[in-house]
Design a protein around this motif. Structure first.
Motif, short mmCIF file in Angstrom:
data_model
loop_
_atom_site.label_atom_id
_atom_site.label_comp_id
_atom_site.label_asym_id
_atom_site.label_seq_id
_atom_site.Cartn_x
_atom_site.Cartn_y
_atom_site.Cartn_z
N THR A 19 0.82 -1.21 0.00
CA THR A 19 0.00 0.00 0.00
C THR A 19 0.86 1.26 0.00
O THR A 19 2.07 1.20 0.16
N ARG A 22 1.11 6.07 5.32
CA ARG A 22 0.23 6.91 6.14
C ARG A 22 1.00 7.32 7.38
O ARG A 22 1.52 6.47 8.11
N LEU A 71 -5.45 0.49 5.34
CA LEU A 71 -4.64 0.81 4.16
C LEU A 71 -4.82 -0.23 3.05
O LEU A 71 -4.69 0.09 1.86
N THR A 72 -5.13 -1.47 3.42
CA THR A 72 -5.29 -2.53 2.42
C THR A 72 -6.68 -2.56 1.82
O THR A 72 -6.92 -3.27 0.84
N THR A 74 -8.67 -1.39 -0.36
CA THR A 74 -8.83 -0.63 -1.60
C THR A 74 -9.55 -1.44 -2.68
O THR A 74 -9.88 -0.91 -3.73
N ARG A 101 3.17 1.60 6.20
CA ARG A 101 2.53 1.07 5.01
C ARG A 101 2.29 -0.41 5.25
O ARG A 101 2.91 -1.00 6.14
N SER A 102 1.42 -1.00 4.47
CA SER A 102 1.09 -2.41 4.66
C SER A 102 1.46 -3.22 3.44
O SER A 102 1.36 -2.75 2.30
#
Length: 148
Positions: A19, A22, A71-72, A74, A101-102
């Motif tokens: 991802t 953030r 974050l994932t 999407t 981030r992931s």
């Protein structure tokens, strides 16, 4: 969000994605404490935290998990849903100002014998700090419809 129909048979072990980042803020700490009721001094008391080994406030593990999972999120797959999480571990603390981030990777698949027409897909979630350190790891399990 992108919609993508992906059946059990379409998942391949080893496939994955990463991802965007953030950055964690003071507001994140305050909002999460309010939502969760977790007002422990490790998260909110700067002076107390100066006496601890890290010397500053640490993010709530549940907040790092929540943001990392968010974050994932999407892709919407209408034939799959979350079945739960296993093996969650908080590896390295996250602080205000850290960017996370992931990364997710399919690590396992199995047919669900007790639920005909469905399979279980396991995805390893790794939340990484901007330094490259792993902050959190958990296995996300999906229940996914089969094609036939």
């Amino acid at each position: 969000m992108l919609e993508q129909v992906k059946y059990y048979e379409d998942y391949e072990i080893g496939e994955g994605r990463e991802t965007v980042g953030r950055t964690i803020t003071e507001t994140d700490f305050v909002v999460h404490a309010g939502h969760s009721g977790d007002f422990f001094p490790h998260h909110l008391d700067e002076e107390f935290c100066k006496t601890l080994p890290f010397g500053k406030r640490i993010a709530h593990g549940t907040m790092v998990f929540t943001i990392g999972v968010g974050l994932t999120a999407t892709i919407i797959n209408p034939v799959a849903f979350s079945y739960g999480y296993d093996r969650m571990r908080f590896i390295t603390p996250v602080f205000i100002g850290d960017t996370i981030r992931s990364k997710v990777e399919i690590i396992g698949k199995e047919v669900m014998e007790k639920r005909p027409g469905y399979g279980r897909v396991s995805e390893r979630l790794t939340v990484l700090k901007h330094s490259g350190e792993t902050a959190l790891v958990a296995d996300h399990i999906y229940m996914v419809e089969m094609k036939s």
